[in-house]
Scaffold this motif. Structure first.
Motif, short mmCIF file in Angstrom:
data_model
loop_
_atom_site.label_atom_id
_atom_site.label_comp_id
_atom_site.label_asym_id
_atom_site.label_seq_id
_atom_site.Cartn_x
_atom_site.Cartn_y
_atom_site.Cartn_z
N GLU A 1 0.82 -1.21 0.00
CA GLU A 1 0.00 0.00 0.00
C GLU A 1 0.86 1.27 0.00
OE1 GLU A 1 -3.93 1.65 2.45
OE2 GLU A 1 -2.88 -0.17 3.07
N ILE A 2 2.08 1.18 0.52
CA ILE A 2 2.95 2.35 0.60
C ILE A 2 3.49 2.74 -0.77
CG2 ILE A 2 5.11 3.24 1.59
CD1 ILE A 2 4.64 1.36 3.96
N TRP A 3 3.89 1.73 -1.58
CA TRP A 3 4.57 2.05 -2.83
C TRP A 3 3.76 1.73 -4.08
CZ3 TRP A 3 4.76 -2.42 -5.55
CH2 TRP A 3 4.91 -3.62 -4.87
N PHE A 4 2.59 1.14 -3.96
CA PHE A 4 1.81 0.73 -5.12
C PHE A 4 1.53 1.90 -6.05
CE2 PHE A 4 -2.31 0.41 -7.21
CZ PHE A 4 -2.17 -0.76 -7.93
N ALA A 5 1.07 3.03 -5.50
CA ALA A 5 0.68 4.17 -6.33
C ALA A 5 1.86 4.69 -7.14
CB ALA A 5 0.10 5.27 -5.45
N TYR A 6 3.05 4.71 -6.55
CA TYR A 6 4.21 5.27 -7.24
C TYR A 6 4.71 4.34 -8.34
CZ TYR A 6 4.02 8.38 -3.25
OH TYR A 6 3.58 9.27 -2.30
N VAL A 7 4.64 3.04 -8.11
CA VAL A 7 5.02 2.09 -9.15
C VAL A 7 4.05 2.17 -10.32
CG1 VAL A 7 5.29 -0.35 -9.69
CG2 VAL A 7 6.21 0.55 -7.55
N LEU A 8 2.76 2.28 -10.01
CA LEU A 8 1.75 2.41 -11.07
C LEU A 8 1.97 3.69 -11.86
CD1 LEU A 8 -0.79 1.22 -12.35
CD2 LEU A 8 -2.15 2.50 -10.70
N ALA A 9 2.32 4.79 -11.17
CA ALA A 9 2.61 6.04 -11.87
C ALA A 9 3.82 5.90 -12.77
CB ALA A 9 2.83 7.16 -10.85
#
Length: 309
Positions: A281-289
């Protein structure tokens, strides 16, 4: 299925909060071409103002009503954010017109650190609470449909409803009012808007004020959920992947991007976390970006820019 739907609804509600912060990024970028790294600091600064004014006003004026304290604190915090918007335009933006993008980017980073420091100086650096009466008890629904029903957070439901209402208000403002149309004209072409008499300086103050208003609402909601602390600005930076995913110039993109990231990080944490050791949950958004930057850098709804040489 019940547990999956609980996770899905939780992700959608958190995603609406991400979208609320992301709208501030989009508004400022559309109106001035500035990618505002200070939006997270604005959320924190607004939340600090709301929390401290709601404490101070009852002491200063000798009343006990929580509702009155919150109303006065909201008005005062919004006035502070308008003053902040005016100072940003007067002292920074107006001096950097037609400068390189990196110059404007560094200016917003400076504004972010300045707001963090000034907020700590004026309002203190403790953890403060915002109590606007949001219900904390969970809500059980669909008990006859799923075994045990679905357990939903009433606080998240109220927060998502407020975020959705604000998005609708902003959409009406941009589509139906003369000021909103002027903002859209400036977003499309600065020089053309100036040529027909639209004052850029006034428009920039308005758009930073609107971004400050959205930051205040987001700060109240997040502050009510997590408490007002300086890690709040880091939570607000989760909106960066949202605008990359949805597109820097698209308000609908900010909304859909927030929902996708909210749902994606919740589902990945629950279903992939046990296999990968947790913390997704911490890094998911940044990897997707990052994936979107490689595949579709303009985002889902962003404008594709073609340079002819």
């Amino acid at each position: 299925m019940g547990f999956f739907l609980e996770t899905l609804f939780g992700g959608l509600m958190v995603g609406m909060l991400y979208s609320l912060i992301a709208i501030g990024f989009v508004l400022i970028y559309k109106a001035s071409g500035v990618f505002n790294f200070a939006q997270g600091a604005m959320v924190l600064f607004a939340a600090l103002a709301m929390a401290r004014f709601s404490e101070w006003f009852p002491l200063w004026f000798g009343f006990q009503s929580l509702i009155l304290a919150n109303i006065l604190a909201f008005i005062a915090a919004m006035a502070v954010m308008v003053v902040v918007a005016w100072l940003i335009e007067r002292l920074a933006l107006s001096k950097l017109v037609n400068q390189e993008g990196i110059t404007l980017l560094m200016a917003t980073l400076g504004i972010a650190y300045f707001l963090d420091g000034v907020g700590q100086t004026i309002f203190g650096n403790d953890i403060y609470k915002i109590d606007v009466g949001m219900p904390k008890e969970p809500l059980m629904v669909f008990e006859g449909t799923f075994p045990g029903g679905l357990l939903l957070s009433q606080e998240d439901l109220v927060a998502a409803a407020v975020s959705a209402a604000l998005v609708v208000v902003l959409a009406i403002f941009f589509q139906k009012t003369a000021t909103g149309r002027a903002l859209r004209a400036v977003a499309d072409d600065h020089q053309a808007a100036q040529s027909i008499g639209i004052p850029l300086k006034r428009i920039w103050v308005i758009v930073w004020s609107v971004a400050g208003f959205s930051a205040l609402v987001a700060g109240i909601i997040w502050g009510s959920k997590l408490g007002v602390q300086f890690s709040l600005s880091l939570v607000a930076l989760k909106a960066l992947p949202v605008v990359i995913l949805g597109g820097l110039t698209s308000i609908p993109g900010a909304i859909i991007g927030g929902l996708l990231i909210g749902v994606g990080e919740k589902l990945s944490e629950i279903y992939l976390g046990p296999m990968l050791g947790g913390g997704i949950e911490i890094w998911f958004a940044y990897v997707l970006a990052l994936v979107f930057l490689l595949v579709r850098p303009q985002g889902l709804f962003g404008e594709k820019i073609i340079d002819r040489v």
